[in-house]
Enzyme design. Structure first.
Site, PDB file in Angstrom:
ATOM      1  N   GLY A  43       3.981   8.274   2.863  1.00 31.62           N
ATOM      2  CA  GLY A  43       4.833   7.104   3.038  1.00 31.62           C
ATOM      3  C   GLY A  43       4.363   5.904   2.249  1.00 31.62           C
ATOM      4  O   GLY A  43       3.360   5.949   1.536  1.00 31.62           O
TER       5      GLY A  43
ATOM      6  N   ASP B 299     -10.145  10.333  11.730  1.00 31.94           N
ATOM      7  CA  ASP B 299      -9.845  10.089  10.316  1.00 31.94           C
ATOM      8  C   ASP B 299     -10.138   8.634   9.958  1.00 31.94           C
ATOM      9  O   ASP B 299      -9.355   7.993   9.266  1.00 31.94           O
ATOM     10  CB  ASP B 299      -8.379  10.423  10.022  1.00 31.94           C
ATOM     11  CG  ASP B 299      -8.103  10.546   8.528  1.00 31.94           C
ATOM     12  OD1 ASP B 299      -9.058  10.804   7.775  1.00 31.94           O
ATOM     13  OD2 ASP B 299      -6.946  10.367   8.112  1.00 31.94           O
TER      14      ASP B 299
ATOM     15  N   PHE C 289      -3.007   6.899  13.018  1.00 28.12           N
ATOM     16  CA  PHE C 289      -3.432   7.800  14.089  1.00 28.12           C
ATOM     17  C   PHE C 289      -2.851   9.212  13.904  1.00 28.12           C
ATOM     18  O   PHE C 289      -2.637   9.933  14.882  1.00 28.12           O
ATOM     19  CB  PHE C 289      -3.007   7.219  15.437  1.00 28.12           C
ATOM     20  CG  PHE C 289      -3.329   5.751  15.580  1.00 28.12           C
ATOM     21  CD1 PHE C 289      -4.638   5.315  15.530  1.00 28.12           C
ATOM     22  CD2 PHE C 289      -2.327   4.809  15.708  1.00 28.12           C
ATOM     23  CE1 PHE C 289      -4.954   3.965  15.636  1.00 28.12           C
ATOM     24  CE2 PHE C 289      -2.620   3.459  15.819  1.00 28.12           C
ATOM     25  CZ  PHE C 289      -3.942   3.038  15.780  1.00 28.12           C
TER      26      PHE C 289
ATOM     27  N   GLY D 209       0.823  -1.206   0.000  1.00 26.64           N
ATOM     28  CA  GLY D 209       0.000   0.000   0.000  1.00 26.64           C
ATOM     29  C   GLY D 209       0.853   1.250   0.000  1.00 26.64           C
ATOM     30  O   GLY D 209       2.079   1.208   0.131  1.00 26.64           O
TER      31      GLY D 209
ATOM     32  N   GLY E  67       0.583   5.810   0.827  1.00 29.90           N
ATOM     33  CA  GLY E  67      -0.151   6.968   1.311  1.00 29.90           C
ATOM     34  C   GLY E  67       0.535   8.239   0.864  1.00 29.90           C
ATOM     35  O   GLY E  67       1.570   8.207   0.183  1.00 29.90           O
ATOM     36  N   THR E  68      -0.029   9.361   1.270  1.00 25.63           N
ATOM     37  CA  THR E  68       0.534  10.643   0.852  1.00 25.63           C
ATOM     38  C   THR E  68       1.945  10.835   1.374  1.00 25.63           C
ATOM     39  O   THR E  68       2.805  11.390   0.693  1.00 25.63           O
ATOM     40  CB  THR E  68      -0.368  11.786   1.347  1.00 25.63           C
ATOM     41  OG1 THR E  68      -1.700  11.569   0.894  1.00 25.63           O
ATOM     42  CG2 THR E  68       0.129  13.126   0.837  1.00 25.63           C
TER      43      THR E  68
END
Length: 607
Positions: free
Chosen positions: A307, A457, A496, A302, A304-305
């Site tokens: 990492g 979130d 988190f 996967g 993310g923005t």
């Protein structure tokens, strides 16, 4: 004479000068007015016209002299004066009336309004798929940028300021702790590493199940001890001073240690991050990988923005670059202060996994953090190869990691493998959907009771699901043991970054008002609407406790479950989900929502 006509006789009489004729009389003839529209008085006065050049035109018929007028001065009644005036009068045109709808034919009922277009629109909105991971704020509440200031007010100073403001506004108000408690200083450590007051405070809380933490003391702590002694010996004299005197006294006491430059601030936060991860210096990514698996058994799972996520053996490593000058996917890299808070928050939630002994709150819903590492150097070649394989199959939206320089730093979160995210996971039936909702609700309720936790979130990319053989799962909520039916489904909550938690020593949170773009998503987007609901309930006071935010994310999850068309469910099941979403409006926290009837047959309370 008899044969003469009357006209001839009359002519002779008139011609005879001896005959004296009387003066002619003007006779006024009366007659009844018949069906004539009489113009108004003003209109008549404006339209008065004479039929000649102002002289009366008299006709004399014998002895009767008839006067003809161009104006009728009639009166409504029996008679009217026969004095007429010619008026070019035209009646005023009436305004056209709105055409009324034609009456419905007999026996034909009125048709109800048609909302097919509106219904199609909202069905399209409900079917909207969230394709992007939620944005992460670009700024943090714990660090500043720009030319306006080169220093950051440490945490101790902010707490003291709150204490002073409370005394200034209301002398009867009791702050949660005394000034002596505010200025309390921990025992100095022999560790040469140095970090700021905020770091030393939050690191005290990490337990035996977390990574080992060694605290250090800033040079100004000795002065704090002497200040505390002076304040204690003064027997509250400071409280009797005026507000201005208090401010002057505090400024003279020099209670805080302000870094002389941004480099000093970075150095202290970086040292604190190393200490939190149990390191004295950074390691390399290669060393970290070899401690968990062979380099050939690494795959990307996967991104993310900020990492990338790689499967390393049986675990997942989330690698987050920080403190570098190179932009990550167009965004400024995270700072050590931000990652320090996330590290502490992850370790704090790890404590909820302890079920032994006298435990008030426990659950395994939050992902287990196995290890934390600070690394430095180039991206390892095994990680680059795994990244390129992912890019070839799925098309990565992130920048290639080979662009990172040799001095780039990373924080590596080594966590258990929680499975697939809710976005890609396929639910089989309605029972699995119920199990998902009850596990998330109970997990949030336990964290609320233990640490005033709010995730803030919890979109479908931050909920991982896997299937296990266990039929039940145990939770402990305020010393009550609860067994939950899982139907073979296991839920894990991750990420988190935006969360808020009260560790008992500090309140960790992210000020989302520093990144207003997170609230600018399109209307009708379930995720964007949830961010806006949070902003409304917090009123941009993100430090405060607002467990209602957890309820908003539970309602978001119900929308996502209803959106998924893959699992079998009846119209009755969908009605139950919608009814649950509506009832959630009456709950102020996830802890209150646990008592809803939707979950009653899934929970077994142990005595």
């Amino acid at each position: 004479m008899g044969s003469q006509s009357v006209s001839d006789l009359w002519s002779e009489i008139v011609a005879d000068p001896s005959v004296e004729l009387p003066d002619p009389e003007i006779a006024i003839i009366y007659r009844r007015q018949k069906g004539r529209i009489i113009p108004s008085k003003d209109a008549a006065s404006r339209q008065w016209r004479s039929s000649s050049s102002g002289n009366e035109n008299l006709q004399i018929l014998g002895q009767v002299k008839r006067v003809s007028w161009n104006r009728s001065l009639s009166t409504r009644g029996r008679t009217s004066i026969a004095a007429f005036a010619y008026v070019e009068y035209q009646p005023q045109k009436r305004k056209a009336r709105r055409k009324s709808k034609p009456p419905l034919p007999k026996g034909k009922a009125k048709q109800p309004p048609n909302f097919d277009k509106e219904r199609a629109y909202f069905e399209e909105v409900d079917a909207f798929e969230l394709l992007e991971e939620s944005p992460s704020p670009k700024k943090s509440s714990t660090w500043t940028t720009g030319d306006k200031t080169d220093t950051v007010i440490p945490y101790l100073s902010s707490v003291l300021r709150k204490w002073l403001i409370s005394k200034k506004l209301n002398r009867a108000y009791v702050f949660p702790c005394s000034l002596s408690k505010v200025l309390e200083t921990p025992t100095p450590s022999q560790d040469p590493a140095h970090h700021d007051n905020h770091s030393s405070s939050i690191l005290k809380y990490l337990g035996k199940d977390s990574v080992e933490v060694r605290l250090s003391l800033n040079p100004t702590h000795s002065s704090l001890n002497s200040i505390q002694e002076k304040l204690d010996s003064s027997s509250g004299m400071l409280l009797e001073e005026s507000c201005e005197d208090i401010g002057i006294a505090v400024s003279k006491l020099s209670l805080t240690s302000r870094p002389s430059s941004v480099d000093d601030r970075h150095s202290s936060s970086f040292s604190a991050l190393l200490t939190a991860c149990g390191q004295s210096s950074p390691s390399t990514l290669a060393d970290m990988l070899l401690s968990y698996c062979d380099r050939e058994n690494i795959t990307k799972v996967g991104e993310g923005t900020y990492g990338e996520a790689f499967k390393v053996g049986n675990n997942v490593c989330k690698i987050v670059p920080f403190d570098g000058n190179l932009r990550v996917n167009g965004e400024i890299q995270k700072r050590s202060e931000e990652l320090l808070e996330e590290v502490v928050l992850s370790c704090t939630l790890n404590r909820l996994r302890g079920y032994e002994g006298h435990v008030s709150n426990a659950c395994s819903t939050f992902i287990k953090t196995i290890d934390l590492r600070v690394c430095q150097g180039l991206y390892d070649s095994a990680l680059v190869s795994a990244w390129e394989d992912w890019d070839g199959k799925h098309g990565s939206e992130n920048d290639h990691p080979k662009e990172f320089p040799e001095n780039q730093c990373y924080v590596v979160f080594v966590q258990e493998h929680g499975g697939q995210d809710l976005e890609s996971f396929v639910l089989l039936n309605f029972n699995e959907a119920r199990s998902l909702l009850v596990q998330v609700t109970l997990g949030l309720a336990v964290a609320e009771a233990a640490y005033e936790f709010e995730h803030r979130d919890l979109h479908w990319g931050n909920i991982l699901l896997s299937r296990k053989d266990s039929a039940t799962l145990q939770y402990i909520l305020e010393q009550r043991k609860i067994q939950v039916k899982t139907f073979g489904l296991l839920v894990s909550i991750i990420d988190f970054t935006l969360s808020r938690i009260n560790t008992g020593e500090d309140i960790l949170f992210l000020d989302l008002s520093s990144d207003p773009e997170i609230f600018e998503g399109p209307k009708g987007d379930k995720q964007a609407d949830t961010y806006r609901k949070m902003r409304d309930v917090t009123d941009d006071f993100w430090e405060g406790s607002f467990p209602k935010t957890n309820v908003y994310w539970l309602q978001y999850m119900i929308d996502i479950v209803l959106q998924k068309k893959s699992f079998d469910r009846s119209s009755k099941d969908e009605r139950e989900l919608r009814s649950l979403k509506k009832r959630l409006n009456n709950y102020g926290s996830a802890k209150e929502a646990v008592s809803d009837s939707f979950f009653s047959d899934l929970l077994t309370h142990e005595s």
